[in-house]
Design a protein around this motif. Sequence first.
Motif, short mmCIF file in Angstrom:
data_model
loop_
_atom_site.label_atom_id
_atom_site.label_comp_id
_atom_site.label_asym_id
_atom_site.label_seq_id
_atom_site.Cartn_x
_atom_site.Cartn_y
_atom_site.Cartn_z
N GLU A 176 0.84 -1.21 0.00
CA GLU A 176 0.00 0.00 0.00
C GLU A 176 0.87 1.26 0.00
OE1 GLU A 176 -2.61 -0.21 3.37
OE2 GLU A 176 -3.97 -1.61 2.39
N GLN A 177 1.95 1.25 0.77
CA GLN A 177 2.85 2.41 0.82
C GLN A 177 3.52 2.65 -0.54
OE1 GLN A 177 3.21 4.60 3.46
NE2 GLN A 177 4.26 5.79 1.89
N ARG A 178 3.97 1.57 -1.19
CA ARG A 178 4.58 1.72 -2.51
C ARG A 178 3.59 2.31 -3.50
NH1 ARG A 178 6.82 -3.35 -1.26
NH2 ARG A 178 5.26 -4.41 -2.51
N THR A 179 2.34 1.87 -3.43
CA THR A 179 1.29 2.38 -4.32
C THR A 179 1.07 3.87 -4.07
OG1 THR A 179 0.23 0.22 -4.41
CG2 THR A 179 -1.11 2.11 -5.05
N ARG A 180 1.03 4.28 -2.80
CA ARG A 180 0.86 5.70 -2.47
C ARG A 180 2.04 6.54 -2.93
NH1 ARG A 180 -1.35 3.63 2.39
NH2 ARG A 180 0.64 3.85 3.45
N ASP A 181 3.25 5.95 -2.86
CA ASP A 181 4.46 6.68 -3.23
C ASP A 181 4.61 6.86 -4.74
OD1 ASP A 181 5.05 6.91 -0.55
OD2 ASP A 181 6.55 5.29 -0.56
N GLN A 182 3.90 6.08 -5.51
CA GLN A 182 4.03 6.15 -6.99
C GLN A 182 3.31 7.32 -7.57
OE1 GLN A 182 2.78 2.34 -8.46
NE2 GLN A 182 4.68 1.37 -7.85
#
Length: 182
Positions: A176-182
């Motif tokens: 979820e964090q990687r998705t938000r960071d993209q």
Amino acid sequence: IAKPQMPPPTAATDIRTDAPDDVLAIVSLARVLGGEATFGDVAALATAHLSLILPDTTCAFYVHDAASGHLVARYVTGTHATALRGMSMPMGERLSGWVAACRQTITNSDAALDLRDRGVTLGSAVSTPLLDGDRMVGVFTAYAAAPQAFNEDQSRLVEMMAPHLGRIVGAVLRREQRTRDQ
């Protein structure tokens, strides 16, 4: 040759009427195994199984928010779910916050330690930390109406589930964090 007769249905072989829950559990499991699970999938699947060993409980998954240092109730199910939704507590405070800070399971603690300002009166709780390696990702807490509601076997099963669930929750939160960071 005569065809064998099927025995009449018994309580153990009756057709189940909860198939939709089973289907949802299978879909959630498939998503978990396929690496596509959401936090809700993981929590729903876990509580579906935990409710079998912890009947008549309100269950909460608290996620550690590193930015604020709080645990936040991200998934809640059971009779008192509405009162607990969105609940937040600092690490080290109340029951679930203490469990997170000390990384120890507590069984049959007073539920009021978590719920005193939520308008809910419950008698006891079992709470266990969810770790992803050394990283605190959250806490699972089940609340029951009766004092001393949880026995040693229930506590042991919750503790056995926690390391596995912690790894899965950690992976979902990282994704979820990687998705938000993209």
